[in-house]
Design an enzyme around this catalytic site. Structure first.
Site, PDB file in Angstrom:
ATOM      1  N   ASP A 214     -35.429  40.346 103.071  1.00 36.92           N
ATOM      2  CA  ASP A 214     -35.438  41.206 101.891  1.00 36.92           C
ATOM      3  C   ASP A 214     -34.536  42.422 102.109  1.00 36.92           C
ATOM      4  O   ASP A 214     -34.539  43.014 103.194  1.00 36.92           O
ATOM      5  CB  ASP A 214     -36.888  41.660 101.665  1.00 36.92           C
ATOM      6  CG  ASP A 214     -37.095  42.387 100.354  1.00 36.92           C
ATOM      7  OD1 ASP A 214     -36.896  41.787  99.300  1.00 36.92           O
ATOM      8  OD2 ASP A 214     -37.471  43.578 100.401  1.00 36.92           O
ATOM      9  N   GLU A 265     -33.463  31.540 119.319  1.00 33.25           N
ATOM     10  CA  GLU A 265     -34.268  31.058 120.453  1.00 33.25           C
ATOM     11  C   GLU A 265     -35.013  29.785 120.061  1.00 33.25           C
ATOM     12  O   GLU A 265     -35.521  29.062 120.904  1.00 33.25           O
ATOM     13  CB  GLU A 265     -35.323  32.107 120.856  1.00 33.25           C
ATOM     14  CG  GLU A 265     -34.757  33.335 121.533  1.00 33.25           C
ATOM     15  CD  GLU A 265     -35.800  34.452 121.626  1.00 33.25           C
ATOM     16  OE1 GLU A 265     -37.005  34.196 121.375  1.00 33.25           O
ATOM     17  OE2 GLU A 265     -35.393  35.595 121.929  1.00 33.25           O
TER      18      GLU A 265
HETATM   19  C1  GLC Z   1     -36.068  42.749  96.924  1.00 31.26           C
HETATM   20  C2  GLC Z   1     -37.058  41.818  96.278  1.00 31.26           C
HETATM   21  C3  GLC Z   1     -37.732  42.532  95.155  1.00 31.26           C
HETATM   22  C4  GLC Z   1     -38.452  43.723  95.728  1.00 31.26           C
HETATM   23  C5  GLC Z   1     -37.516  44.619  96.519  1.00 31.26           C
HETATM   24  C6  GLC Z   1     -38.273  45.602  97.357  1.00 31.26           C
HETATM   25  O1  GLC Z   1     -35.039  43.099  96.067  1.00 31.26           O
HETATM   26  O2  GLC Z   1     -36.421  40.647  95.884  1.00 31.26           O
HETATM   27  O3  GLC Z   1     -38.620  41.711  94.458  1.00 31.26           O
HETATM   28  O4  GLC Z   1     -39.022  44.465  94.686  1.00 31.26           O
HETATM   29  O5  GLC Z   1     -36.732  43.877  97.392  1.00 31.26           O
HETATM   30  O6  GLC Z   1     -38.898  44.957  98.430  1.00 31.26           O
END
Ligand code: GLC
Ligand code: MG
Length: 530
Positions: A214, A265
């Protein structure tokens, strides 16, 4: 990318299975509910593995299911190494992985390294501790500016609207690029990478096949936290580090090298980063051979239904991965953007165009990510105000409607909500009453449905060179159209976004996204030819 002159290893190289895989993004809250609480969960996903196998996908990406107060529906993680009771428990997770593997479907999970929940034990400890303490060093606590520090430390805005800083009772401010319930971690603190490595190994040891990282362009912050150009604060755009110091700072690549080391790993595992970065050269850095295996590219999400715009998006995407031989990735929708049926005009026109773009996406070299429900042709849903839950809606003073409309629970069967999503009475977001014709059950029976079309396309993709031809060769085409072939692969894909029918390129039609008109390709239609 492999040169076309290279000897082609047949798919035998199982260790790089992701290079041409079709991933299916499961927004766990909205996929299938096993315990009648109206919220999708891990056993719900497991109960539908037969469907996913029938559809023909290779791997799943599960959105966060970790313990969370759900301020951002799980992207606010309180404990990255457990399962929230809303979604099940670790045993349910293990069952899901084991059974998915029996169905020959791989499982990847979300990692959220840019921030934690404000209920994470580290942040709670930071709030209990004094300014300048070790506990506060894991996040960004700063004194404010102006009289008595009443102004935030800099002018950064949160991606969800409003300032990126929130003040705590002792007067300091903490940084959150997203909601206040998602404080940003300080990646210069040694506990932070050490903990992420532990999380990686925790899930790798449980048998996951990979990760989706993310905000992979987040994490690193520039020293001194300089002000941003306020014009950069437009939501939903690709970030440009030249004007926006919040994202895409060079030090982030150390994090990705660390992730890569740990993932490597374990043979046959992978990581893909969410990289909202504007410049191709900046994007390319994330997929260097010692960084992420793949990078999400959002060019197709941003392109309108227009052949020139789509071709430009494809060329940028290819250029961005070319230097490092990394496969490109293709995405039309996800849980953060308006569903593409709606972006392309909605109604039957939107569906027609979405089917056409599916053929484009699935003919391109590299990796495809499908978002749950797109194989059903689901539109974005206009939800009533009372139903909206996205922090974007809440933080924009209820002006930005946010992302809930693409997150409505899936319709599985039956004539009325909840359409088999849950055995309970309600669903966490209301489903439209008129989705009976969009259910999995009704579409499986109909050879002309969007779902049947996806099944066919995925099957043909497998049998016709999903594994051959890493480079794209463009043909001359009428205005508003394009045609391409993967060098070394046989299939030609042609798209018509002009207003009228155009002559078909030579060849035999293998699959078309809509009804054909003799030897002409109708508007809003794509075709595969051999
Ligand atoms: C990313 C995710 C989104 C989330 C953001 C904060 O963009 O896809 O859904 O709100 O990160 O974690
Ligand atoms: Mg449930």
């Amino acid at each position: 990318m492999r040169r076309s002159s290279d000897p082609r290893p047949e798919i035998a190289d199982e260790s790089a299975w992701w290079r041409d895989a079709v991933f299916y993004q499961v927004y766990v809250r909205s996929f299938a509910d096993s315990d009648s609480d109206g919220v999708g969960d891990l056993d719900g996903v497991r109960s539908r593995l037969g469907y996913l196998e029938l559809l023909g996908v290779d791997a799943l990406w599960l959105t966060p299911f970790y313990p969370s107060p759900m301020a951002d529906h799980g992207y606010d993680v309180a404990d990255p190494r457990d399962v929230d009771p809303l979604f099940g428990d670790l045993a349910a997770f293990d069952r899901l992985v084991a059974q998915a593997h029996e169905h020959d479907i791989r499982v990847t999970v979300d990692l959220v390294p840019n921030h934690t929940s404000d209920r994470h034990e580290w942040f709670r400890a930071a709030l209990r501790s004094a300014p300048g303490s070790h506990e506060r060093e894991r996040y960004f606590f700063r004194d404010g500016r102006g009289h008595a520090g009443e102004q935030p430390p800099n002018n950064w805005t949160s991606v969800f609207g409003g300032p990126a800083w929130t003040r705590v009772p002792d007067g300091q401010w903490y940084l959150h690029l997203f909601a206040p319930e998602q404080p940003d971690l300080n990646w210069e603190h040694p506990d932070v990478p050490a903990d992420l490595a532990r999380t990686l190994r925790f899930w790798l040891d449980r048998g996951v096949d990979g990760f989706r990282v993310d905000v992979a362009h987040g994490m690193a912050k520039p020293r001194g936290l300089p002000d941003m150009d306020p014009r950069a604060a437009v939501p939903g755009v690709l970030h440009d580090n030249a004007v926006d110091p919040r994202f895409d700072n060079d030090a982030v690549h150390e994090v990705h090298r660390m992730i890569r080391k740990v993932v490597d790993e374990y043979p046959g595992r992978m990581a893909i980063g969410e990289v909202w970065v504007k410049e191709d050269e900046r994007f390319a850095r994330y997929v260097r051979p010692d960084e992420l295996h793949l990078g999400f590219n959002f060019r197709l999400v941003q392109a309108p239904f227009d052949a020139d715009a789509v071709r430009a998006a494809v060329e940028h995407s290819l250029a961005a991965v070319q230097p490092h031989g990394t496969p490109p990735t293709w995405t039309l929708s996800n849980h953060d953007v308006t569903r593409h049926v709606t972006r392309y005009g909605g109604g039957s026109l939107g569906v027609r165009r979405a089917r056409a773009m599916a053929l484009v996406q699935l003919a391109l070299p590299g990796v495809v990510y499908l978002y749950n429900g797109e194989e059903l042709g689901l539109p974005n849903v206009e939800l009533p105000d009372w139903a909206l839950q996205d922090p974007t809606w809440l933080r924009s003073g209820r002006t930005e409607r946010g992302r809930d409309g693409c997150r409505v629970p899936l319709p599985w069967e039956g004539d009325a909500p909840p359409f088999g999503f849950t055995a309970g009475a309600g669903t966490w977001l209301p489903q439209p009453g008129d989705w009976a014709g969009l259910t999995v059950e009704s579409q499986l029976e109909d050879p002309g449905s969007v779902l049947s079309f996806y099944r066919q396309a995925l099957e043909l993709r497998r049998s016709h060179g999903a594994i051959s031809g890493d480079e794209v060769e463009w043909y001359g085409a009428p205005a508003g159209c394009f045609a391409f072939r993967r060098k070394g692969g046989g299939l030609i894909c042609a798209l018509n976004t002009s207003g009228g029918p155009v002559p078909l390129p030579p060849g035999e039609v293998l699959l078309s996204s809509g009804p054909m008109d003799d030897n002409r390709l109708p508007p809003d239609t794509a075709v595969w030819l051999v």
